[in-house]
Design an enzyme around this catalytic site. Structure first.
Site, PDB file in Angstrom:
ATOM      1  CG  HIS A 143      -2.051   0.889   1.097  1.00  0.00           C
ATOM      2  ND1 HIS A 143      -2.156   2.213   1.077  1.00  0.00           N
ATOM      3  CD2 HIS A 143      -3.482   0.498   0.779  1.00  0.00           C
ATOM      4  CE1 HIS A 143      -3.440   2.825   0.733  1.00  0.00           C
ATOM      5  NE2 HIS A 143      -4.193   1.567   0.659  1.00  0.00           N
ATOM      6  CG  ASP A 148      -8.352  -5.040  -2.504  1.00  0.00           C
ATOM      7  OD1 ASP A 148      -9.799  -4.757  -2.059  1.00  0.00           O
ATOM      8  OD2 ASP A 148      -7.918  -4.266  -2.943  1.00  0.00           O
TER       9      ASP A 148
HETATM   10  N1  CMC Z   1       4.121  -7.971  -4.067  1.00  0.00           N
HETATM   11  C1  CMC Z   1       5.417  -7.836  -4.263  1.00  0.00           C
HETATM   12  N2  CMC Z   1       6.220  -6.678  -4.346  1.00  0.00           N
HETATM   13  C2  CMC Z   1       5.534  -5.431  -4.149  1.00  0.00           C
HETATM   14  C3  CMC Z   1       4.158  -5.240  -3.762  1.00  0.00           C
HETATM   15  C4  CMC Z   1       3.463  -6.626  -3.992  1.00  0.00           C
HETATM   16  N3  CMC Z   1       1.923  -6.564  -3.798  1.00  0.00           N
HETATM   17  N4  CMC Z   1       3.489  -4.150  -3.916  1.00  0.00           N
HETATM   18  C5  CMC Z   1       4.841  -3.335  -3.876  1.00  0.00           C
HETATM   19  N5  CMC Z   1       5.773  -4.316  -3.973  1.00  0.00           N
HETATM   20  C6  CMC Z   1       7.516  -3.765  -4.264  1.00  0.00           C
HETATM   21  C7  CMC Z   1       7.432  -3.424  -5.682  1.00  0.00           C
HETATM   22  O1  CMC Z   1       7.907  -4.513  -6.417  1.00  0.00           O
HETATM   23  C8  CMC Z   1       8.575  -2.474  -5.475  1.00  0.00           C
HETATM   24  O2  CMC Z   1       9.669  -3.113  -5.171  1.00  0.00           O
HETATM   25  P1  CMC Z   1      11.185  -2.398  -5.800  1.00  0.00           P
HETATM   26  O3  CMC Z   1      11.246  -1.072  -5.226  1.00  0.00           O
HETATM   27  O4  CMC Z   1      12.213  -3.326  -5.438  1.00  0.00           O
HETATM   28  O5  CMC Z   1      11.001  -2.095  -7.321  1.00  0.00           O
HETATM   29  C9  CMC Z   1       8.228  -1.562  -4.010  1.00  0.00           C
HETATM   30  O6  CMC Z   1       7.447  -2.661  -3.460  1.00  0.00           O
HETATM   31  C10 CMC Z   1       7.319  -0.463  -4.373  1.00  0.00           C
HETATM   32  O7  CMC Z   1       6.302  -0.770  -5.261  1.00  0.00           O
HETATM   33  P2  CMC Z   1       5.220   0.220  -6.102  1.00  0.00           P
HETATM   34  O8  CMC Z   1       4.674  -0.458  -7.074  1.00  0.00           O
HETATM   35  O9  CMC Z   1       6.285   1.226  -6.515  1.00  0.00           O
HETATM   36  O10 CMC Z   1       4.186   0.850  -4.923  1.00  0.00           O
HETATM   37  P3  CMC Z   1       3.284   1.974  -4.953  1.00  0.00           P
HETATM   38  O11 CMC Z   1       3.123   2.650  -3.965  1.00  0.00           O
HETATM   39  O12 CMC Z   1       3.172   2.652  -6.359  1.00  0.00           O
HETATM   40  O13 CMC Z   1       2.078   0.712  -5.169  1.00  0.00           O
HETATM   41  C11 CMC Z   1       0.193  -0.590  -4.884  1.00  0.00           C
HETATM   42  C12 CMC Z   1       0.927   0.354  -4.225  1.00  0.00           C
HETATM   43  C13 CMC Z   1      -0.938  -0.939  -3.903  1.00  0.00           C
HETATM   44  C14 CMC Z   1      -0.173  -0.387  -6.246  1.00  0.00           C
HETATM   45  C15 CMC Z   1       1.350  -1.907  -4.856  1.00  0.00           C
HETATM   46  O14 CMC Z   1       1.595  -2.282  -3.576  1.00  0.00           O
HETATM   47  C16 CMC Z   1       0.364  -3.257  -5.711  1.00  0.00           C
HETATM   48  O15 CMC Z   1       0.784  -3.018  -6.793  1.00  0.00           O
HETATM   49  N6  CMC Z   1       0.252  -4.128  -4.967  1.00  0.00           N
HETATM   50  C17 CMC Z   1      -0.951  -5.278  -5.398  1.00  0.00           C
HETATM   51  C18 CMC Z   1      -2.103  -4.874  -5.929  1.00  0.00           C
HETATM   52  C19 CMC Z   1      -2.889  -4.613  -4.617  1.00  0.00           C
HETATM   53  O16 CMC Z   1      -3.177  -5.462  -3.800  1.00  0.00           O
HETATM   54  N7  CMC Z   1      -3.886  -3.339  -4.818  1.00  0.00           N
HETATM   55  C20 CMC Z   1      -4.768  -3.186  -3.986  1.00  0.00           C
HETATM   56  C21 CMC Z   1      -4.316  -1.830  -3.347  1.00  0.00           C
HETATM   57  S1  CMC Z   1      -5.316  -1.455  -1.539  1.00  0.00           S
HETATM   58  C22 CMC Z   1      -6.776  -1.132  -2.282  1.00  0.00           C
HETATM   59  C23 CMC Z   1      -7.000  -0.097  -3.157  1.00  0.00           C
HETATM   60  O17 CMC Z   1      -6.589   0.804  -3.108  1.00  0.00           O
HETATM   61  O18 CMC Z   1      -7.883  -0.239  -3.884  1.00  0.00           O
END
Ligand code: CMC
Length: 377
Positions: free
Chosen positions: A257, A311
């Site tokens: 998140h 989620d």
């Molecule tokens: N599994 C594995 N690695 C992860 C995950 C995950 N779910 N989420 C983030 N990371 C890692 C990512 O690979 C990156 O690593 P590195 O720095 O080594 O490249 C680092 O953490 C930062 O990730 P990011 O995608 O840049 O983080 P963000 O703040 O842009 O994204 C997020 C937040 C929620 C989109 C992301 O955590 C994600 O894609 N999660 C999976 C999808 C999910 O569950 N979404 C629901 C979010 S909560 C409810 C909502 O908002 O609707």
């Protein structure tokens, strides 16, 4: 300086929702989410979010009665929905139906408090009816009418399943709606505020937010969590699955998140709701898989601040309530419409149109080349 995803960039002031991502705390208008989930109802929480204060008994009764009166859909909306392809995703059906309300209620008077109250009531009342109607229509059945004797959440489950729900199921569902009702400036709420800032009608505001919520990085993740758990299928395969995914840099759905660096407080509550339902109606074998994923992920992803988000356990709750997987995100929308409307009002109260800037990386001014002089390929 460019900040991809606007991470850490304040774009508005807001008094609606406060998140402490390091402590795992979430408050709506100053009230902790766990207290609201235990003591409030979704409609009371909706009132609080949109008008800023808990309602008096008479305000709540009036709000509930107004919503009850507006739950039905015009036959024109139902007929329009019958023309939607049955194979389409319910979020697309919801986005189209929500946008269509602008056609049916075309008066626009966003500086009139009565118009705002009516639009709030209409959207909170009709969005669940639309979700339930599409579910029956795509099965080839006629939608059923809301039941005036049932409260908001029980009525939704009734319209969806055609059976009066068990009181525990209805209460758990209502509590899920409370947990999903608001979460500050997430992507769909930002979408709502950008759309609101143009002074368009509230139906366009909600339709744009529904479209944004649909994506798998946002609301759509709850569907993917169940698909992932089914793919893993057994608790002893969780570790290998996670290691493979991390090596391939595949995201674990329902984890991570932008705001939380600890377990999302809503995930903790949803897990307890799932356990309440399992104790009453029997367990779900995917729950053991989910717990194994959470345990195994802790040493692998925890050091990066990646833990279960809202989620991760919500799909298991909805599954136990007999809700089809592709309705999980529309249910998120039923609830989040409360937060979107709160932000719509707040945006209007101190509006300036959103118009950020960009760093241009394209070509400088170029000389036009006539069609017959261009290189052939
Ligand atoms: N599994 C594995 N690695 C992860 C995950 C995950 N779910 N989420 C983030 N990371 C890692 C990512 O690979 C990156 O690593 P590195 O720095 O080594 O490249 C680092 O953490 C930062 O990730 P990011 O995608 O840049 O983080 P963000 O703040 O842009 O994204 C997020 C937040 C929620 C989109 C992301 O955590 C994600 O894609 N999660 C999976 C999808 C999910 O569950 N979404 C629901 C979010 S909560 C409810 C909502 O908002 O609707």
């Amino acid at each position: 300086m460019l900040r991809p995803g606007l991470e850490g960039v304040p774009v508005t002031q807001s008094a609606i929702c406060d998140i402490d991502g390091n402590q795992g705390e979430l408050n709506y208008r100053g009230y902790p989410i766990a207290e609201l989930a235990a003591k409030s109802s979704f409609l009371e929480t909706t009132f609080l979010l949109i008008w800023g204060e808990l309602p008096s008994a008479s305000q709540l009764r009036d709000f509930e009665e107004a919503i009850q009166m507006h739950r039905r859909l015009s036959f024109r909306v139902r007929d329009m929905m019958k023309c939607f392809p049955a194979s389409g995703h319910p979020m697309d059906a919801l986005q189209s139906s929500a946008a269509s309300l602008g056609l049916f209620y075309s008066r626009r008077a966003i500086d009139d408090p009565e118009y705002i109250y009516d639009a709030v009531v209409r959207l909170i009342a009709k969005i669940p009816t639309m979700v339930a109607a599409f579910q029956l229509i795509r099965k080839g059945e006629d939608p059923i009418r809301p039941r005036d004797d049932l409260p908001y959440s029980a009525n939704f489950l009734y319209m969806l399943t055609e059976k009066e729900p068990d009181p525990l199921a209805a209460r758990v569902f209502d509590r899920c709606l409370i947990l999903h009702a608001e979460h500050s400036l997430n992507a769909s709420t930002f979408s709502a505020r950008v759309t609101a800032s143009t002074l368009t009608d509230p139906y366009a505001v909600i339709a744009s937010a529904v479209g944004t919520l649909a994506g798998p990085l946002h609301g759509g993740a709850n569907e993917d969590v169940i698909a992932m758990l089914e793919e893993i299928n057994s608790p002893d395969k969780a570790k290998a699955y996670l290691e493979r995914a991390i090596t391939k840099k595949t995201k674990i759905m329902g984890f991570g998140h932008r705001e939380y660096k600890v377990k999302d407080p809503r995930a903790t509550l949803l897990q307890s709701f799932a356990e309440d339902l399992f104790a009453r109606f029997g367990t779900d074998e995917m729950y053991n898989v989910a717990k194994a994923v959470e345990n195994e992920a802790s040493p692998l992803l925890g050091p990066k601040g990646i833990y279960p988000n809202v989620d991760f356990y919500s799909g298991l709750v909805y599954r136990k309530l007999g809700i089809p997987r592709d309705l999980f995100t529309p249910i998120f929308a039923i609830s989040r419409v409360a937060g979107w409307l709160a932000h719509w009002r707040e945006q209007l109260s101190a509006n300036r149109i959103f118009r950020p800037t960009q760093i241009y990386t394209g070509a400088k001014t170029r000389t036009w080349v006539a069609l017959d002089e261009r290189a052939k390929n």
